[in-house]
Design a protein around this motif. Structure first.
Motif, short mmCIF file in Angstrom:
data_model
loop_
_atom_site.label_atom_id
_atom_site.label_comp_id
_atom_site.label_asym_id
_atom_site.label_seq_id
_atom_site.Cartn_x
_atom_site.Cartn_y
_atom_site.Cartn_z
N GLN A 20 0.86 -1.17 0.25
CA GLN A 20 0.02 0.00 0.12
C GLN A 20 0.91 0.88 -0.14
O GLN A 20 1.65 1.59 1.03
N ASN A 21 0.77 2.16 -0.99
CA ASN A 21 1.53 3.21 -1.23
C ASN A 21 0.79 4.48 -0.78
O ASN A 21 -0.03 5.03 -1.48
N GLY A 22 1.04 4.87 0.56
CA GLY A 22 0.55 6.26 1.10
C GLY A 22 1.70 7.21 0.80
O GLY A 22 2.82 7.10 0.30
N SER A 23 1.47 8.49 1.21
CA SER A 23 2.32 9.61 1.13
C SER A 23 1.88 10.41 2.32
O SER A 23 0.94 10.67 2.94
N ALA A 24 3.06 10.99 2.80
CA ALA A 24 3.03 12.05 3.97
C ALA A 24 3.76 13.45 3.55
O ALA A 24 4.76 13.34 2.77
N GLY A 25 3.25 14.61 3.94
CA GLY A 25 4.00 15.70 3.74
C GLY A 25 5.31 15.69 4.45
O GLY A 25 5.53 15.12 5.12
N GLY A 26 6.39 16.71 3.72
CA GLY A 26 7.60 16.75 4.29
C GLY A 26 7.85 17.01 5.58
O GLY A 26 9.06 16.86 6.07
N ASP A 27 6.77 17.84 6.23
CA ASP A 27 7.12 18.16 7.75
C ASP A 27 6.72 16.80 8.57
O ASP A 27 6.66 17.34 9.80
N ALA A 28 6.29 16.08 8.04
CA ALA A 28 6.06 14.69 8.93
C ALA A 28 6.87 14.14 9.69
O ALA A 28 8.05 14.02 8.91
N THR A 29 6.66 13.93 11.00
CA THR A 29 8.05 13.27 11.58
C THR A 29 7.59 11.81 12.16
O THR A 29 8.44 11.22 12.64
N THR A 30 6.34 11.74 12.33
CA THR A 30 5.83 10.12 12.62
C THR A 30 4.69 9.80 11.88
O THR A 30 4.03 10.75 11.39
N ILE A 31 4.86 8.60 11.58
CA ILE A 31 3.83 8.08 10.44
C ILE A 31 3.28 6.69 11.18
O ILE A 31 4.27 5.90 11.33
N THR A 32 2.30 6.44 10.88
CA THR A 32 1.80 5.09 11.71
C THR A 32 0.33 4.76 10.94
O THR A 32 -0.59 5.19 10.71
N TRP A 33 0.51 3.39 10.39
CA TRP A 33 -0.57 2.59 9.93
C TRP A 33 -1.31 1.92 11.05
O TRP A 33 -0.81 1.28 11.95
N SER A 34 -2.74 1.75 10.97
CA SER A 34 -3.39 1.00 11.77
C SER A 34 -4.76 0.61 11.18
O SER A 34 -5.29 0.99 10.12
N LYS A 35 -5.26 -0.32 11.73
CA LYS A 35 -6.70 -0.78 11.35
C LYS A 35 -7.83 -0.09 11.97
O LYS A 35 -7.82 0.17 13.10
N ASP A 36 -8.70 0.39 11.32
CA ASP A 36 -9.87 1.07 11.53
C ASP A 36 -11.13 0.16 12.05
O ASP A 36 -11.55 0.24 12.84
N SER A 37 -11.28 -0.76 10.86
CA SER A 37 -12.38 -1.60 10.93
C SER A 37 -11.93 -2.83 10.20
O SER A 37 -11.10 -2.82 9.13
N GLY A 38 -12.74 -4.20 10.36
CA GLY A 38 -12.27 -5.29 9.78
C GLY A 38 -12.27 -6.37 10.50
O GLY A 38 -11.76 -6.22 11.78
N SER A 39 -12.66 -7.47 10.30
CA SER A 39 -12.96 -8.54 11.37
C SER A 39 -11.44 -9.25 11.76
O SER A 39 -11.59 -9.95 12.88
N GLY A 40 -10.77 -9.27 10.91
CA GLY A 40 -9.39 -9.95 11.16
C GLY A 40 -8.12 -9.22 11.49
O GLY A 40 -8.50 -7.92 11.89
N ASN A 41 -7.04 -9.67 11.55
CA ASN A 41 -5.83 -9.03 12.03
C ASN A 41 -5.26 -8.61 10.65
O ASN A 41 -5.08 -9.36 9.74
#
Length: 374
Positions: free
Chosen positions: A252-273
């Motif tokens: 999955q290719n996301g993008s963040a602005g140049g001044d971002a210092t922390t990036i975190t992926w997480s699950k919002d919803s869905g039945s599995g892990n």
């Protein structure tokens, strides 16, 4: 021959009593018990009983003059010290203590200019006396300080909400005033305590703001220090990428602005892990352990804590669709086939093909669930 046969000293007027040590001699000492003007007379008699006398006035004064050397002060340049004196005929200013030299412009006057040549605390002595020799003194303490205070407001800062500034200052003399000012940068910066050493500050416009603290001591010496406050309330930009349907690990290719210092992926919803290969990178591998529709969240923040997020929907399906084309058929002309397909996911494509037979079958709608065949 005539000779002196007696002397007689007498007090003839004045309140109180004057006492003669030798009232019957030509010369005598005298003292009085009350301040005032006394008339004293000496009568002289000879052997022929002739007598003569003479008088003079003795002003008896045991009261010292009144003296006030003036108010204490702190100075860094020549100043005028104003004293008040009553009943004195002589006046003398002098230095009682202090490490340097003191210069009096008029050392024999009640008011005089004064200056010192070394920073220190000085005690000045004012001595006065009257015509009777009565004297009195008074002192005044003067702080002479030509050194400016030392002030340090600390390192430059960055903030997105009210922030505390802990400054330090020191001086040989007492600190008299503090003044915080916003001297550069757009908009307005507000200080909770603009007249104290430490303060909280907040700004209403994103910019680099220059803040100045000026410190002044009791002698009038002042100095200042500045810092730059970067005010930033804008969150970084973020894009979690395109929605998709998957059945195997993918990137999955996301993008963040140049001044971002922390990036975190997480699950919002869905039945599995959900497993993220690099959950703190904009691009990461992703896999799930249960078929479902998942919403994944990408959260970013900058050094000041400004935060933003975006979500992406991923359909995870590893179970093949169930296909039923019905019973075998026999025909001599075009025939319709009504198939049924069930799946936990949306169907992406249909493909009818002829897999066996001596001739060619024409499939009218080869990419539809149902079709005619001849």
């Amino acid at each position: 021959a005539q000779t002196i046969t007696s002397y007689l000293w007498e007090q003839t007027s004045g309140t109180g009593t004057c006492t003669f040590t030798s009232a019957n001699t030509e010369d005598t000492d005298v003292s009085c018990d009350t301040d005032g003007d006394f008339t004293l007379r000496l009568t002289v008699t000879d052997n022929l009983s002739n007598s003569g006398s003479a008088s003079f006035t003795l002003s008896w004064d045991t009261t010292a003059p009144l003296v006030d050397a003036g108010i204490t002060g702190s100075y860094n340049v020549q100043f005028t010290q104003n004293a008040s004196i009553t009943g004195a005929t002589t006046i003398t200013w002098s230095k009682q203590s202090g490490s340097g030299n003191v210069t009096f412009g008029s050392s024999n006057a009640a008011s005089t200019t004064v200056s010192m040549d070394a920073n220190d605390t000085y005690v000045l002595l004012l001595t006065v006396s009257d015509d009777a020799g009565n004297s009195a003194t008074d002192t005044v303490t003067i702080v002479w300080d030509t050194e400016a205070p030392v002030v340090n407001v600390g390192a430059d800062l960055a903030a997105n909400a009210s922030i505390s500034i802990d400054a330090t200052s020191s001086d040989n003399d007492l600190i008299q005033t503090y003044l915080w000012e916003h001297i550069a940068g757009g908009g307005t910066c507000s200080f909770t305590s603009a007249s104290t050493e430490d303060t909280d500050v907040s700004c209403d416009t994103e910019a680099d703001h220059t803040l100045r603290l000026t410190v002044t001591d009791a002698s009038g010496n002042s100095s200042n220090d500045t810092l730059t406050l970067t005010w930033d309330t804008t969150a970084p930009t973020v894009d979690a990428g395109a929605d998709s349907s998957r059945n195997a690990q993918f990137t999955q290719n996301g993008s963040a602005g140049g001044d971002a210092t922390t990036i975190t992926w997480s699950k919002d919803s869905g039945s599995g892990n959900v497993s993220f290969g690099t959950p703190n990178a904009a691009s990461t591998t992703v896999s799930m352990d249960a078929d479902d529709t998942y919403v994944l969240r990408l959260t970013v923040s900058d050094a000041l804590g400004n935060t933003a997020f975006d979500t992406v929907t991923v359909t995870w399906g590893t179970t093949a669709p169930v296909v039923d084309v019905g019973a075998d058929l026999a025909a001599n002309s075009t025939v319709s086939i009504n198939a049924t397909v069930t799946s936990g996911q949306s169907i992406a494509s249909y493909a009818w093909t002829q897999t066996a037979g001596p001739g060619t079958c024409t499939i009218v709608s080869p990419s539809s669930e149902d079709t005619d065949i001849s």
